[in-house]
Design a protein around this motif. Structure first.
Motif, mmCIF file in Angstrom:
data_model
loop_
_atom_site.group_PDB
_atom_site.id
_atom_site.type_symbol
_atom_site.label_atom_id
_atom_site.label_comp_id
_atom_site.label_asym_id
_atom_site.label_seq_id
_atom_site.Cartn_x
_atom_site.Cartn_y
_atom_site.Cartn_z
ATOM 1 N N ALA A 1 -7.550 6.550 -8.607
ATOM 2 C CA ALA A 1 -6.358 5.667 -7.829
ATOM 3 C C ALA A 1 -6.287 6.320 -6.436
ATOM 4 O O ALA A 1 -6.015 5.306 -5.633
ATOM 5 N N GLY A 2 -6.500 7.520 -6.237
ATOM 6 C CA GLY A 2 -6.251 8.219 -4.925
ATOM 7 C C GLY A 2 -7.424 7.408 -3.825
ATOM 8 O O GLY A 2 -6.960 7.215 -2.752
ATOM 9 N N ALA A 3 -8.483 7.407 -4.238
ATOM 10 C CA ALA A 3 -9.741 6.720 -3.686
ATOM 11 C C ALA A 3 -9.305 5.488 -3.229
ATOM 12 O O ALA A 3 -9.561 5.108 -2.128
ATOM 13 N N MET A 4 -8.634 4.704 -4.195
ATOM 14 C CA MET A 4 -8.499 3.217 -3.806
ATOM 15 C C MET A 4 -7.302 3.246 -2.778
ATOM 16 O O MET A 4 -7.300 2.445 -1.857
ATOM 17 N N VAL A 5 -6.193 4.249 -2.950
ATOM 18 C CA VAL A 5 -5.181 3.802 -1.947
ATOM 19 C C VAL A 5 -5.394 4.331 -0.526
ATOM 20 O O VAL A 5 -5.120 4.009 0.416
ATOM 21 N N GLU A 6 -6.302 5.446 -0.420
ATOM 22 C CA GLU A 6 -6.648 5.916 0.753
ATOM 23 C C GLU A 6 -7.611 4.955 1.658
ATOM 24 O O GLU A 6 -7.325 4.859 2.741
ATOM 25 N N THR B 1 0.842 -1.217 0.104
ATOM 26 C CA THR B 1 -0.041 0.007 -0.047
ATOM 27 C C THR B 1 0.681 1.247 -0.090
ATOM 28 O O THR B 1 0.738 2.094 -0.623
ATOM 29 N N ARG B 2 2.079 1.153 0.604
ATOM 30 C CA ARG B 2 2.923 2.250 0.819
ATOM 31 C C ARG B 2 3.522 2.469 -0.653
ATOM 32 O O ARG B 2 3.678 3.453 -1.166
ATOM 33 N N GLN B 3 3.792 1.411 -1.344
ATOM 34 C CA GLN B 3 4.516 1.473 -2.865
ATOM 35 C C GLN B 3 3.325 2.159 -3.439
ATOM 36 O O GLN B 3 3.673 3.027 -4.364
ATOM 37 N N ALA B 4 2.204 1.827 -3.518
ATOM 38 C CA ALA B 4 0.785 2.534 -4.171
ATOM 39 C C ALA B 4 1.065 3.967 -4.070
ATOM 40 O O ALA B 4 0.819 4.785 -5.130
ATOM 41 N N ARG B 5 1.043 4.210 -2.865
ATOM 42 C CA ARG B 5 1.171 5.767 -2.459
ATOM 43 C C ARG B 5 2.444 6.361 -3.283
ATOM 44 O O ARG B 5 2.278 7.609 -3.505
ATOM 45 N N GLN C 1 -6.284 -7.184 -1.869
ATOM 46 C CA GLN C 1 -6.607 -6.182 -2.137
ATOM 47 C C GLN C 1 -5.359 -4.940 -2.468
ATOM 48 O O GLN C 1 -5.583 -4.193 -3.383
ATOM 49 N N ALA C 2 -4.594 -5.237 -1.652
ATOM 50 C CA ALA C 2 -3.436 -4.247 -1.791
ATOM 51 C C ALA C 2 -2.682 -4.217 -3.059
ATOM 52 O O ALA C 2 -2.180 -3.461 -3.711
ATOM 53 N N GLY C 3 -2.561 -5.752 -3.604
ATOM 54 C CA GLY C 3 -2.112 -5.924 -4.925
ATOM 55 C C GLY C 3 -2.748 -5.129 -5.923
ATOM 56 O O GLY C 3 -2.225 -4.897 -6.870
ATOM 57 N N ILE C 4 -4.094 -5.286 -5.796
ATOM 58 C CA ILE C 4 -4.893 -4.900 -6.756
ATOM 59 C C ILE C 4 -4.995 -3.207 -6.646
ATOM 60 O O ILE C 4 -4.725 -2.660 -7.833
ATOM 61 N N VAL C 5 -4.810 -2.549 -5.720
ATOM 62 C CA VAL C 5 -4.580 -1.238 -5.502
ATOM 63 C C VAL C 5 -3.190 -0.864 -6.080
ATOM 64 O O VAL C 5 -3.086 0.259 -6.816
ATOM 65 N N LEU C 6 -2.274 -1.593 -5.974
ATOM 66 C CA LEU C 6 -0.926 -1.251 -6.241
ATOM 67 C C LEU C 6 -0.927 -1.395 -7.886
ATOM 68 O O LEU C 6 -0.278 -0.390 -8.640
ATOM 69 N N ASP C 7 -1.458 -2.375 -8.293
ATOM 70 C CA ASP C 7 -1.551 -2.436 -9.935
ATOM 71 C C ASP C 7 -2.065 -1.157 -10.296
ATOM 72 O O ASP C 7 -1.687 -0.737 -11.469
#
Length: 302
Positions: A184-189, A147-151, A224-230
């Motif tokens: 994308a921001g909504a997903m990571v938050e 999740t941090r990587q996604a951010r 879900q973290a993997g999906i968000v990062l993708d």
């Protein structure tokens, strides 16, 4: 075991890895084939088999290894502390993978490796239980880092969009760009809020209750973290444009993180297996709790 091995490990003098996955056995841990057979005098285990995609294995002096000490299925599994570096019967080679280039991903061959019985971790036949307990923490850790990587990917793209100009104005002034960043921001938050909720629950619940209540949900959070990062990494690459497809320069962070996406969605339990595990665990919890609410037969309806 702790007195024998932890001092050198905690001081960084030696390294250790966890070795579970095999060439033909990944998320299906109960299918592990590496065997550990006791010698006639009962003083050693003879370990034979292969382990694959083992993180840090190439540099590790020891491995906490899943082995089969008895019959098929989960009840035949045990955990054994197996020496690796420069140990007779052990051959290791580094595997070339698309991402996680610094993780030392390793293929391990074990040819009748002689391991003292004192290196057994816990009790024979309890390996599956120990592994599943460890996986809960591992998957939560993966979810946090991913999740941090996604951010990071999204933040880099956000900054770039404030500076890069196209068609006479910055990318951030383009509605389609803001729309992509917003999704994308909504997903990571949302994901980060969920992760914080998990950490809070794990610090408040007892171990037994946490294993039951959070086991399936932890698998779901990891998936879900993997999906968000993708989504966030892809968003960043697209917004960086050609720079996001280049391994150096302004977009290298987006390119690198996007290359790491499979390394988030597969290790620690592949995504589809995690999604399935989450629902199966929730069904199990639902059925057990519903049963507690049922009235005993013959009892009054009042």
């Amino acid at each position: 075991l702790q007195e024998r091995f932890l001092p050198d490990l905690l001081l960084g003098k030696k390294r250790i890895c966890i070795a579970i996955t095999e060439p033909t056995t990944g998320s299906d841990v109960a299918g592990i084939q590496t065997t550990a057979t006791k010698t006639p005098d009962g003083k050693h285990y003879i370990v034979s088999g292969t382990k694959k995609w083992i993180t840090n294995g190439i540099w590790s002096s020891y491995a906490t290894m899943a082995v089969r000490t008895s019959g098929p299925g989960p009840t035949g599994l045990s955990l054994l502390l197996v020496p690796l570096l420069d140990y007779p019967g052990v051959t290791m080679r580094k595997i070339k993978v698309a991402g996680h280039l610094t993780s030392g991903t390793t293929f391990i061959e074990l040819d009748e490796v002689k391991v003292p019985v004192e290196n057994l971790i816990g009790e024979e036949g309890q390996g599956m239980k120990y592994i599943m307990t460890n996986f809960n923490h591992e998957r939560l850790t993966i979810a946090i880092s991913v999740t941090r990587q996604a951010r990071v990917a999204l933040s880099a793209a956000f900054e770039y969009c404030l500076q890069r100009e196209a068609f006479g104005k910055t990318l951030m002034e383009q509605p389609v760009v803001r729309h992509r960043l917003a999704k994308a921001g909504a997903m990571v938050e949302s994901q980060w809020a969920w992760i914080e909720q998990f950490v809070y629950q794990m610090t408040r619940l007892g171990k037994v209750e946490a294993d039951v209540e959070l086991g399936g949900l932890t698998a779901l959070a990891k998936a879900q973290a993997g999906i968000v990062l993708d989504e966030c990494a892809r968003c960043a690459v697209l917004l960086f444009g050609g720079n996001g497809f280049t391994t150096t320069g302004r977009g290298e962070i987006a390119e690198r993180i996007y290359r790491e996406v499979p390394g988030a969605r597969i290790p620690g339990g592949s995504e589809d297996v995690m999604l399935d595990l989450a629902v199966r665990q929730l069904v199990k919890n639902y059925q057990s709790k519903t049963k507690l609410l049922e009235r005993p037969k013959g009892s009054s309806k009042l």
